[in-house]
Each structure stands twice: as structure tokens, then as C-alpha cells.
Design a protein around this motif. Structure first.
Motif, PDB file in Angstrom:
ATOM      1  N   GLY A 244       9.659  43.673  16.759  1.00 36.44           N
ATOM      2  CA  GLY A 244       9.484  45.116  16.789  1.00 36.44           C
ATOM      3  C   GLY A 244       8.076  45.477  17.226  1.00 36.44           C
ATOM      4  O   GLY A 244       7.611  45.063  18.282  1.00 36.44           O
ATOM      5  N   MET A 245       7.365  46.233  16.410  1.00 34.59           N
ATOM      6  CA  MET A 245       6.009  46.653  16.785  1.00 34.59           C
ATOM      7  C   MET A 245       4.954  45.580  16.522  1.00 34.59           C
ATOM      8  O   MET A 245       3.815  45.727  16.913  1.00 34.59           O
ATOM      9  CB  MET A 245       5.631  47.918  16.023  1.00 34.59           C
ATOM     10  CG  MET A 245       5.548  47.721  14.537  1.00 34.59           C
ATOM     11  SD  MET A 245       5.375  49.286  13.640  1.00 34.59           S
ATOM     12  CE  MET A 245       3.643  49.608  13.845  1.00 34.59           C
ATOM     13  N   MET A 246       5.343  44.508  15.850  1.00 34.90           N
ATOM     14  CA  MET A 246       4.372  43.454  15.523  1.00 34.90           C
ATOM     15  C   MET A 246       4.241  42.469  16.676  1.00 34.90           C
ATOM     16  O   MET A 246       5.229  41.920  17.136  1.00 34.90           O
ATOM     17  CB  MET A 246       4.843  42.709  14.270  1.00 34.90           C
ATOM     18  CG  MET A 246       3.997  41.486  13.943  1.00 34.90           C
ATOM     19  SD  MET A 246       4.580  40.678  12.426  1.00 34.90           S
ATOM     20  CE  MET A 246       3.876  39.038  12.663  1.00 34.90           C
ATOM     21  N   PRO A 247       3.023  42.245  17.156  1.00 33.83           N
ATOM     22  CA  PRO A 247       2.843  41.264  18.222  1.00 33.83           C
ATOM     23  C   PRO A 247       2.769  39.846  17.670  1.00 33.83           C
ATOM     24  O   PRO A 247       2.604  39.646  16.469  1.00 33.83           O
ATOM     25  CB  PRO A 247       1.496  41.668  18.833  1.00 33.83           C
ATOM     26  CG  PRO A 247       0.739  42.270  17.698  1.00 33.83           C
ATOM     27  CD  PRO A 247       1.770  42.909  16.788  1.00 33.83           C
TER      28      PRO A 247
END
Lengths: 160, 522
Positions: free
Chosen positions: A126-129
Motif C-alpha cells: 500500500g502506502m508503505m515503501p
């Protein structure tokens, strides 16, 4: 004790499994070597260095308090700013939206398996790299995953 | 996938040989190529574009300057292009990925020593891998009363952010202004100390920026002329008092009057810090998501915006600044600041005690006093699991400039069905107008919209005379192409320097639109 992998994660882990490489990464970063080209040094330190890594938490043995403490240090360094409890933590905010408020704080979740934690750290979600091996080595990741999975079972589950 | 990627023009055999030689320098663990999961962690998965176009062939992570020199020697021998990153967390601008597919990422994260903290003269010297989080913790653990100036995300690198001319929020928020002293490894392996660091005892290496003769530090920022391996940064001594404040303004077009009022306060340094005028959604999105107020398609309607503003007790614009110093100075400055902003109808004033439990106020209050955190990253929750790319034109600190930029950027966004999520970061005599284009990371159609919108924004800004201060990998050529006065005179200077310092073109080809000769000719 290490929990068994919950069935709901099995398909996700299987889907990512092809990305799991066999490359090593058994050594933590060397601590603060003297730089040959920097004669003006006055003090040195290695802020991110982890002194030693115990495999106990990652191999399913009883929770090793030393490994837990090492894992907690890595968690505080790399994870806590996004994943601690309370407002202002983007990872917790996202998980609250995706799952529910009771499962939003990583260190109190009961449904995580170490392999899943490791996959997400290396691949992002998701938004976590993703986090690179130069940030968190494979050995450190083992300890971190052990900490996250077991944090709720230990006395040291507050990341402050 | 990135497996078996090769640098352009390099045979598989030559690349294998080069990788073997680099393994010999850094050890097997730190030449990352065969472990696909490790290599993929270097890709720019935040990009709205084609991430295969920026996929590295390998990464190499040296631990010190000697290893950097040896890697450069291998790169020269085999003509391997390297792409330098420090903490590699420059998300929205490319992360750890190179401009061009096939480059080997020169990952300096392992060079993470804080070489010196000088309490007397208030500075630190850091290596590239030191993050804001790490510098802050180092100071805190030793009870050193000096503040770093973090970029909004704590994982950003002190050296890398400064080298990319990033900004923060304390009085030292213009990062390159407070840089002093630099160690650079040139493509030929020569280690250079800039400025006073080049004198015999270098006692003012980190105190006086310029030395004697040509001052070269600037050419190593946003460029590819060398590998910066150390940097001095001035740190702010903790002041005797600190009071963060917020002023909210109800109407969108208030940005004109706000900006006119801010200019004299900033130039005179009555507002000493890098203050911000934050748009409604930017302010709200660290706490709420769009779906909580609007589930339709396209831009959030005005009625929903007003409901959200009322619920959160914020304005269409929200100005953040801070008072620093002894109480009498803070009291006096506040009188002037409050009197100024009170001229805007509907302005409301808040201190920390008025915003208890407000995550947005809290993280701004932390940033303006040098405490790194990750709260702003929560903006990526606005649409769900998101990502972002930033469009950041410079604006004069004038009402006309701010209003014109705001109008054309908002209206252009709305034509594409995209919400305006923006803020103005106010420097001494300029504003960075940052438009955060948030998109759904798993929605290819939405990514295409964002890419098309970005191109239109650049063209419109250029036609109105505005240039961007920094950009994502995918837009470096386009943005550098707008700095084209007098038949690309500035670009030709950069190319001449590039050819002189890096004739083999091994360092970060394409960074900021600067290409080595072989790529320009191709």
C-alpha cells in the motif's frame, strides 16, 4: 511461543514467495570504521548499528529477551514513527482503515507471522515503501520480525 | 522484473566482471544483484510512471570513502553508470531509483557516521547515510541543546536533502543556506575538501563557507559532478523559549492578503522560521480521509470542504509559524504578527494549548522545533493506500504571485478531477509552492491522469514564467528544459563541467537533466 502462520496470510505469503531470494545477509553492519580520507574527525558513532543479532526469535524458539530488546531497538528506529499507537502515525491510520482499530497497531496484533512481516518490509505494501538491505539487513529483519510478532506477549511491548 | 537488467551498452559478460570486481571491494553482501527481492527494494514504486524505466541493474553499498574510490575505479574501467543515493528516501522525487534503467545504485546508507557535533560553534558533520531521525536521536541521547532541521519525513537524509536543496521548518529551514564544508569524491577518485577545509589546519572548515577563490559547493547540489561523502550543517542552538502558533483563514482567495502580510514579517525576520501557509486538504489529510466527507468521483465539492473545515476547526488556509527566544521578545513579536494577520476578516489564532490532541498541529509544532516525525506521510491516506509526486514551482512572496499560482494550479487540477493539495513554504524572499499530487498506488488509470496533469502543470507554469525547484526522475529533462534562457546557456555550462569532471559519464547520468556527452550524442 511463536505462533503458527495464520491461514489468511498463507495465500499472500505464497504470492510473494517467488521474491524471496536466497542471498545471505548474516552480518550486521560493521561498527564505525575509521575513515582513511577524513583526518578532521573528532568523534565517531554508528547510529544505526546493531551490536549483535540472535536468531532465536526467528527460528521459533522461546522468546529471547535479548533478541526482543534488539528487535525493539530496530522497531523504534525504523517503524515506530509510522506504526505506534495514537494519532499522527500514518501506518496505524492506514491499518485502521484497512482492517479495524483493534488491528491497527502492529505491536499488539495477534495475527502476524514473521515471514509476513519480512515480506512487507522488503516489498512494501500500500502506502508503505520497501526497506533496503542497507537500512535493515536480513539478520536485523529476522530479529525485527520476531519482535513485532511477539511484542504483545512480552513485557517490553511499548515502543517509547 | 528487474532481474538480468544491464546498464545500457554493457555486455552481460562485462557487467558480470564489473560486479565481481565491486564484490571484491564491498564484500558479497553489499553488491546486490542476484537477490531479486533486495534489488527490487531500490525501485521507485511510488512513481506514477513506468518503474521499469528507472529499474537499476544492481546496487552497491560501500562503507567508507576508500570503498567509494575503488567502486568508481571499477565504474571507469567498465564504463558502468552509477546513481548515487544517500538514505534513498527521496520519495515523490524517485526514492532510491536511478534516472535511467540499468544504472547501478551507489547506495551510501551504510556510511552513517555522525563525524562530529560541535556544541561550541553549533554544527554537525555527517556522512550521507545519516537520517534526520538518527541525528536527532544522537543529540537527544547526549542532551546536546542543538536542533537539527528535519524535512517533513524523519527518514530523510541530512546530507541528501541538503544536496537536493530541500527545506525544513525551523529558522534554519533553507538547508543549503546552513551548509558549511563538504567532502566530495570526484569521478576520477580524487577526494576534495571545499572552502576552508582545503587549508592546512582547516580550523574554520565548518564555520566559514567560502574559502578563497571560486566557491564550488553549489555545483555538487542537484547535480552529478561528484559523490558527496561528508557535509557540515549548522544546527540551531535551542532558544530559551518556543511558541508554535497557527492562524486560520476562511476563504481560498485570502492567500493574496496573507501573502502580502507575511512578506514584511519574513524579510524583517519577525517570523524567523521557514513558515508555511497550508491548504485545507493538506491540513486535514493527516487526520481524515476523503471518503469520510465525499464518496463521489472527481473533486471534493465545496459543501464537503466546508463541512470538513468546520469539523476540524481549520481554514481554507492555515498559517504555521513559531516564536523563538526569551518571553519579552516572543511577546513583542506576537503583538506585531497578530496585529498583521488580524487584518484578514475571519482570521483565528491558536497556540498549542488551543489545539491539544490535534495531530496536524502537533507535527508542525515538532517540525518547527526540529523534532523529526512521519505524520505528514499520512497524507497518502487521503484516497486510500496512496503515493505522491510533487509539483513545486517557486513563487515570489507577493499576493499576486501566490493567487495566480494557486488559481491556475487549482483550476488545472480540478479540470482533471484532482483535488488541490498544496502549501506555500515561505523562505526569506521566496515561496516554494508545493502541490502534492496524491494518487492511488494500485490504480493505473489514476496514475495516467496524474502524469497528464503534471505535464500540463509544467507547461502552464512555464508559460507564466514560473520554474520548479526540484522534481521527480521522470520530469528532470522537462523541468531542466525550462531553464533555457539564451540558447540553453546555463545547461551548456553544466554540460561543460560534466564533461570536464566526469568524461566517462559514470556519475548519475541524467540527474537534473544533466547528461554526459555520450548520452547527449546518442
Amino acid at each position: 511461543m511463536l505462533r503458527p502462520v495464520k491461514s489468511k496470510w498463507m495465500s499472500i505469503i505464497a504470492a510473494f514467495a517467488f521474491t524471496l531470494g536466497g542471498c545471505g545477509g548474516d552480518e550486521p553492519p560493521p561498527a564505525a570504521p575509521e575513515p582513511p580520507m577524513a583526518p578532521k574527525v573528532t568523534t565517531t558513532m554508528a547510529p544505526a548499528a546493531v551490536e549483535a543479532v540472535s536468531p532465536a526469535a526467528a527460528t521459533g524458539a522461546a522468546i529471547d529477551p535479548v533478541a526482543q530488546e534488539q528487535g525493539r531497538g530496530i522497531y523504534v528506529h525504523y517503524c515506530a514513527d509510522c506504526h505506534d499507537a495514537g494519532e499522527g502515525h500514518p501506518g496505524t491510520m492506514r491499518l485502521a482503515a484497512r482492517l479495524d482499530a483493534g488491528n491497527a497497531v502492529l505491536t499488539t496484533r495477534a495475527d502476524l507471522a514473521p515471514e509476513y512481516v519480512k515480506l512487507i518490509v522488503r516489498n512494501g505494501l500500500g502506502m508503505m515503501p520497501a526497506f533496503r538491505p542497507s537500512e535493515v539487513t536480513d539478520a536485523e529483519l529476522d530479529v525485527l520480525a520476531g519482535y513485532v510478532v511477539n511484542a504483545n506477549d512480552t513485557a517490553s511491548n511499548t515502543a517509547k | 522484473m528487474a532481474a538480468n537488467q544491464l546498464p545500457q551498452g554493457i555486455s552481460a559478460e562485462a557487467f558480470a566482471a564489473a560486479c565481481d570486481e565491486m564484490r571484491g571491494v564491498v564484500g558479497n553482501e553489499w553488491l546486490i544483484r542476484d537477490n531479486v527481492q533486495h534489488l527490487n527494494s531500490y525501485r521507485d514504486t511510488y512513481s506514477p510512471g513506468d518503474i521499469d524505466a528507472t529499474a537499476p541493474s544492481a546496487a552497491v553499498a560501500p562503507k567508507d570513502v576508500t570503498e567509494v574510490q575503488k567502486i568508481l575505479a571499477v565504474a571507469r574501467k567498465y564504463k558502468i553508470p552509477l546513481w548515487t543515493v544517500s538514505t534513498g528516501r527521496n520519495y515523490g522525487y524517485g526514492g532510491a531509483a536511478p534516472r535511467k534503467a540499468g544504472c547501478v545504485v551507489l547506495d551510501l546508507k551504510r556510511m552513517n557516521r555522525i563525524i562530529e557535533v560541535n556544541e561550541k560553534h553549533a554544527y554537525a558533520v555527517v556522512e550521507p547515510g545519516v537520517s534526520y531521525h538518527e541525528l536527532y536521536q544522537h543529540l537527544k541521547q547526549r542532551d546536546i541543546k542543538l536542533w537539527p532541521d528535519p524535512a517533513a519525513p524523519a527518514w530523510g537524509g541530512v546530507l541528501g536533502n541538503t544536496a537536493d536543496r530541500g527545506v525544513g521548518y525551523t529558522p534554519y529551514g533553507e538547508h543549503f543556506t546552513v551548509q558549511c564544508g563538504m567532502q566530495v569524491v570526484l569521478a576520477d577518485g580524487t577526494v576534495v575538501e571545499t572552502g576552508m577545509g582545503s587549508t592546512a589546519n582547516a580550523s574554520t572548515r565548518n564555520l566559514y563557507k567560502y574559502g578563497h577563490g571560486a566557491w564550488v559547493d553549489g555545483i555538487f547540489t542537484q547535480s552529478n559532478f561528484g559523490v558527496i561523502t561528508q557535509m557540515g550543517v549548522w544546527l540551531l542552538p535551542e532558544p530559551p523559549g518556543y511558541r508554535p502558533y497557527m492562524v486560520t483563514f476562511p476563504e481560498e482567495d485570502d492567500i493574496h492578503q496573507i501573502t502580502e502580510l507575511v512578506r514584511p514579517l519574513k524579510i524583517s525576520m519577525l517570523i524567523p522560521n521557514a513558515a508555511t501557509t497550508v491548504g485545507l486538504i493538506w491540513e486535514a489529510a493527516v487526520k481524515v480521509s476523503k471518503a469520510q466527507y465525499y464518496t463521489g468521483s472527481g473533486v471534493m465539492p465545496d459543501s464537503a470542504r466546508r463541512k470538513m473545515a468546520a469539523d476540524l476547526d481549520i481554514g481554507n488556509w492555515n498559517f504555521y509559524g513559531a516564536l523563538y527566544g526569551p518571553d519579552p521578545i516572543m511577546d513583542n513579536n506576537w503583538e506585531v504578527i497578530k496585529e498583521s494577520f488580524s487584518q484578514v476578516p475571519g482570521a483565528k489564532f491558536y497556540f498549542a494549548e488551543d489545539r491539544k490532541g490535534d495531530a496536524a498541529f502537533d507535527y508542525r509544532a515538532k517540525l518547527m522545533r526540529g523534532i523529526p516525525n512521519m505524520t505528514e506521510f499520512g497524507l497518502l491516506n487521503w484516497l486510500g493506500p496512496g503515493s505522491h509526486v510533487d509539483f513545486s514551482p517557486m513563487s515570489p512572496v507577493t499576493g499576486d504571485g501566490a493567487l495566480q499560482q494557486f488559481h491556475f494550479m487549482r483550476d488545472t487540477c480540478h479540470k482533471f478531477g484532482v483535488d488541490y493539495i498544496g502549501e506555500f513554504l515561505i523562505g526569506w524572499r521566496d515561496m516554494h509552492h508545493v502541490l502534492m499530487l496524491v494518487f492511488k498506488r494500485d490504480d493505473e488509470a489514476h496514475k495516467r491522469v496524474i502524469k497528464e496533469l503534471f505535464e500540463v502543470l509544467v507547461d502552464e507554469a512555464t508559460s507564466k514564467g514560473y520554474g520548479e525547484y526540484r522534481t521527480h526522475l521522470d520530469y528532470m529533462d522537462k523541468i531542466s528544459g525550462t531553464y533555457n534562457w539564451n540558447n540553453r546557456a546555463l545547461a551548456r555550462v553544466n554540460e561543460a563541467i560534466k564533461d570536464a569532471l566526469d568524461p566517462d559519464g559514470i556519475l548519475s547520468p541524467g540527474k537534473s537533466g544533466i547528461w554526459p556527452r555520450k548520452d547527449r550524442d546518442a
